[in-house]
Design an enzyme around this catalytic site. Structure first.
Site, PDB file in Angstrom:
ATOM      1  N   THR A 164       1.643   4.408   1.637  1.00 46.41           N
ATOM      2  CA  THR A 164       2.511   4.894   2.716  1.00 46.41           C
ATOM      3  C   THR A 164       3.398   3.778   3.245  1.00 46.41           C
ATOM      4  O   THR A 164       4.576   3.987   3.551  1.00 46.41           O
ATOM      5  CB  THR A 164       1.675   5.507   3.858  1.00 46.41           C
ATOM      6  OG1 THR A 164       0.905   6.580   3.324  1.00 46.41           O
ATOM      7  CG2 THR A 164       2.551   6.023   4.983  1.00 46.41           C
ATOM      8  N   CYS A 165       2.840   2.581   3.339  1.00 47.75           N
ATOM      9  CA  CYS A 165       3.602   1.441   3.848  1.00 47.75           C
ATOM     10  C   CYS A 165       4.809   1.144   2.959  1.00 47.75           C
ATOM     11  O   CYS A 165       5.904   0.864   3.451  1.00 47.75           O
ATOM     12  CB  CYS A 165       2.697   0.210   3.938  1.00 47.75           C
ATOM     13  SG  CYS A 165       1.188   0.493   4.883  1.00 47.75           S
ATOM     14  N   SER A 166       4.602   1.223   1.648  1.00 49.03           N
ATOM     15  CA  SER A 166       5.669   0.904   0.695  1.00 49.03           C
ATOM     16  C   SER A 166       6.618   2.064   0.431  1.00 49.03           C
ATOM     17  O   SER A 166       7.795   1.861   0.156  1.00 49.03           O
ATOM     18  CB  SER A 166       5.066   0.453  -0.637  1.00 49.03           C
ATOM     19  OG  SER A 166       4.431  -0.792  -0.488  1.00 49.03           O
ATOM     20  N   THR A 185       0.848  -1.189   0.000  1.00 54.61           N
ATOM     21  CA  THR A 185       0.000   0.000   0.000  1.00 54.61           C
ATOM     22  C   THR A 185       0.889   1.247   0.000  1.00 54.61           C
ATOM     23  O   THR A 185       2.072   1.155   0.345  1.00 54.61           O
ATOM     24  CB  THR A 185      -0.972  -0.016   1.201  1.00 54.61           C
ATOM     25  OG1 THR A 185      -0.218  -0.129   2.399  1.00 54.61           O
ATOM     26  CG2 THR A 185      -1.951  -1.182   1.096  1.00 54.61           C
TER      27      THR A 185
END
Length: 157
Positions: free
Chosen positions: A47-49, A45
């Site tokens: 922000t996660c990535s 996703t």
């Protein structure tokens, strides 16, 4: 929700390694170790990535130099997805853990219902765990990315 000073709940997490699928029991995974555990709403996703996982990849050596035995990332995804996501981000120093049925996340009281996004997911957080006990808990407010960053965790160690 779990609080600082409390022991982690009993739960299992899965990890796909070069030797195959490994089921980790929280009581043994965190026993006699200092662990930085961070959670994301979903692998791959935005922000996660773009920021959360890469920050821990970049600072892994500095975090481990503070006496941390394991840096682990958990998400309500299966171990196959977590392994692929870790490989895509060169996260070889990060233990990529799947909480496929959200049982660990729910036991922590850190689940959220994302409805249209994917159902039950984890809130974004980071924690420092010493011998199975949460010593620092950094939970993000919805739709923010401030307190669970690798830089913040490094400062707390």
């Amino acid at each position: 929700m779990i609080e600082q000073g409390q022991a982690l709940p009993q739960a299992t997490l899965s990890e796909l390694t070069a030797d195959g699928m490994v089921t980790h029991h929280s009581d043994s995974l965190f026993a006699d170790k200092k662990v930085v555990l961070f959670a994301v709403p979903g692998a791959f996703t935005p922000t996660c990535s773009a920021a959360h996982l890469p920050g821990f990849v970049t600072l892994a050596d500095k975090i481990k130099a503070k006496g941390v035995d394991i840096i682990a990332c958990v998400s309500v995804n299966d171990a196959f997805v977590m392994k692929a996501w870790g490989e895509a981000h060169n996260a070889s120093e990060i233990m990529m853990l799947g909480d496929g049925d959200a049982s660990f996340t729910k036991a922590l009281g850190l689940e959220m219902d994302t409805e249209g996004f994917g159902g039950i997911r984890s809130q974004r957080y980071a924690m420092i765990v010493d011998n199975g006990v949460v010593t620092t808990l950094l939970v993000e407010a919805p739709k923010t990315f401030e307190v669970s960053k690798a830089e913040v965790v490094l400062e707390k160690l």
